[in-house]
Write a protein that holds these residues in place. Sequence first.
Motif, PDB file in Angstrom:
ATOM      1  N   PHE A  58      -4.706  14.464  -5.869  1.00 40.42           N
ATOM      2  CA  PHE A  58      -4.848  13.921  -4.763  1.00 40.42           C
ATOM      3  C   PHE A  58      -6.281  13.681  -3.715  1.00 40.42           C
ATOM      4  N   ASP A  71      -8.107   2.490   1.484  1.00 44.44           N
ATOM      5  CA  ASP A  71      -7.028   2.763   1.919  1.00 44.44           C
ATOM      6  C   ASP A  71      -5.948   3.627   1.207  1.00 44.44           C
ATOM      7  N   GLY A  72      -6.119   4.202   0.348  1.00 40.09           N
ATOM      8  CA  GLY A  72      -5.022   5.179  -0.366  1.00 40.09           C
ATOM      9  C   GLY A  72      -4.445   4.436  -1.793  1.00 40.09           C
ATOM     10  N   THR A  75      -5.622   6.928  -4.195  1.00 40.07           N
ATOM     11  CA  THR A  75      -4.707   8.216  -4.280  1.00 40.07           C
ATOM     12  C   THR A  75      -3.515   8.241  -4.623  1.00 40.07           C
ATOM     13  N   ILE A  76      -2.839   7.056  -4.633  1.00 36.39           N
ATOM     14  CA  ILE A  76      -1.575   6.689  -5.112  1.00 36.39           C
ATOM     15  C   ILE A  76      -1.666   6.658  -6.685  1.00 36.39           C
TER      16      ILE A  76
ATOM     17  N   ALA B  24       0.080   8.839   0.757  1.00 35.44           N
ATOM     18  CA  ALA B  24      -0.908   8.010   0.394  1.00 35.44           C
ATOM     19  C   ALA B  24      -0.297   6.488   0.748  1.00 35.44           C
ATOM     20  N   PHE B  25       0.959   6.217   0.455  1.00 32.98           N
ATOM     21  CA  PHE B  25       1.274   4.756   0.864  1.00 32.98           C
ATOM     22  C   PHE B  25       1.632   4.435   2.346  1.00 32.98           C
ATOM     23  N   MET B  27      -0.937   5.792   4.393  1.00 33.45           N
ATOM     24  CA  MET B  27      -2.240   5.203   4.633  1.00 33.45           C
ATOM     25  C   MET B  27      -2.642   3.921   4.229  1.00 33.45           C
ATOM     26  N   LEU B  28      -1.925   3.216   3.118  1.00 27.61           N
ATOM     27  CA  LEU B  28      -2.157   1.894   2.681  1.00 27.61           C
ATOM     28  C   LEU B  28      -1.424   0.794   3.826  1.00 27.61           C
TER      29      LEU B  28
END
Lengths: 171, 277
Positions: A58, A71-72, A75-76, B24-25, B27-28
């Motif tokens: 993570f 934007d992540g 991370t996902i 995380a989602f 954040m997206l």
Amino acid sequence: MINPIISNTFRFLFLALLQVVVLNNVGLFNLFNPYLYILFILLLPFETAPFFVLLFSFLLGLSIDTFSSTDGMHTIACTFIAFIRPMIFLIITPRGGYEHQITPNLKSMGAPWFITYAIIMVFTHHLILFNIEVFRLSEFFITLARTALSSLFTLVLIILSQYLLSNSKKR
Amino acid sequence: MRNLGIFFIRYYSFFLFLFLEVIAFSMLFNSNNYQSASFFNSSNKISGKIFSISSNVESFINLSIVNDSLSIENARLKNQVLSERYSNKINTGVYTDTSMSFQQYTYIQAKVINNTILKRNNYLTLNRGRIHGIRKNMGVICGDGIVGIVKDVSDHYCSVISFLHKDARISAQLNSSKDFGSLVWDGLNPKIASLRDIPTHVKVKIGDSITTTGFSSIFPENVMVGKVNSVSQKNGDNFFEVSINLSTNFSTLRYVYVVSDILADEKVKIEGGRIND
């Protein structure tokens, strides 16, 4: 023998920096983008508790996202491959089990096992990453081509780095 | 209750996984309006510093290319200076009141310290930020053409959505006929974009230049975008799809200008709060 905590911390920092400063600008025709940084997740020792594998993955994804303004997305994808890592170990168990090995690297596990493992991990990561990045089905086949070609690029870099560094005393 | 505890402990990695993915989602999906998430962005202090260092090394290598492009731009601007022209106009005694006009757009020069062109969604980081007057949603142009739109701002750095991004749509017009459409990037070649929604009755000339319309508060009017490369029409479609050779060379981008429109807030307000691109 270097302490695994120090060597893994060093690998985390080195791969993240290499990715954001150099590899994000390496590519061909907008189809081949290497994401070598996931080698860190691949090479975490077998004994690492799932809690730490998930947490470190993570954090790794978050740092790549921070530097590339994504934007992540990383991370996902990273958290997902960290979660399926133990299941892949179960599916592709070698004949003798995992008793003698510490790290899932190419030297200790042998080329066929390591390459199978790397293909599954890299392809899953890239598939999730590129589909979230594009986020529309009208470009599905181009995204699939991008996934396959970039996975190939990443795999070549992973295998090269394993052969180049496997003689050093660290491993 | 005890069984529930055992259940959570046994499958804790699954719950931790779910928890991390939810973070995380979020954040997206909240990236546009979530203020605290904007720390995790290339405009923050740490990544700004690291990119400054790496761009110093790179700019030394690219020095000659950058110098060439800047001297070409200087020559182009010199050609626009009025004193270089011979004028046939005779003063007829009509005086213009200078208080009737003012400068709408100002330009803040900035240096590109990080740039990608090879991904589906590309971003740039610039070494100018809030203290230099940069705000969200300002346009970014370079000497040759358009570059992108400011996404996040910190005190000293800002991150910019490149035109090479899936969500970038820019209103652009054909220079000869003034017919306008929206310009998008299809994700495969950083030198080529396509202009959509041009009606089929329009005569599109190959080599005609494409400029911005100035409909938005982001780019001024008549900024060069590119030249028409080819025209195609899909079956059953009432619009042309015009392929454009972009005039901006994103791979050697080094110095850019952030466009500040002093009427932007007023225009957004009267249009109902929407920010067009």
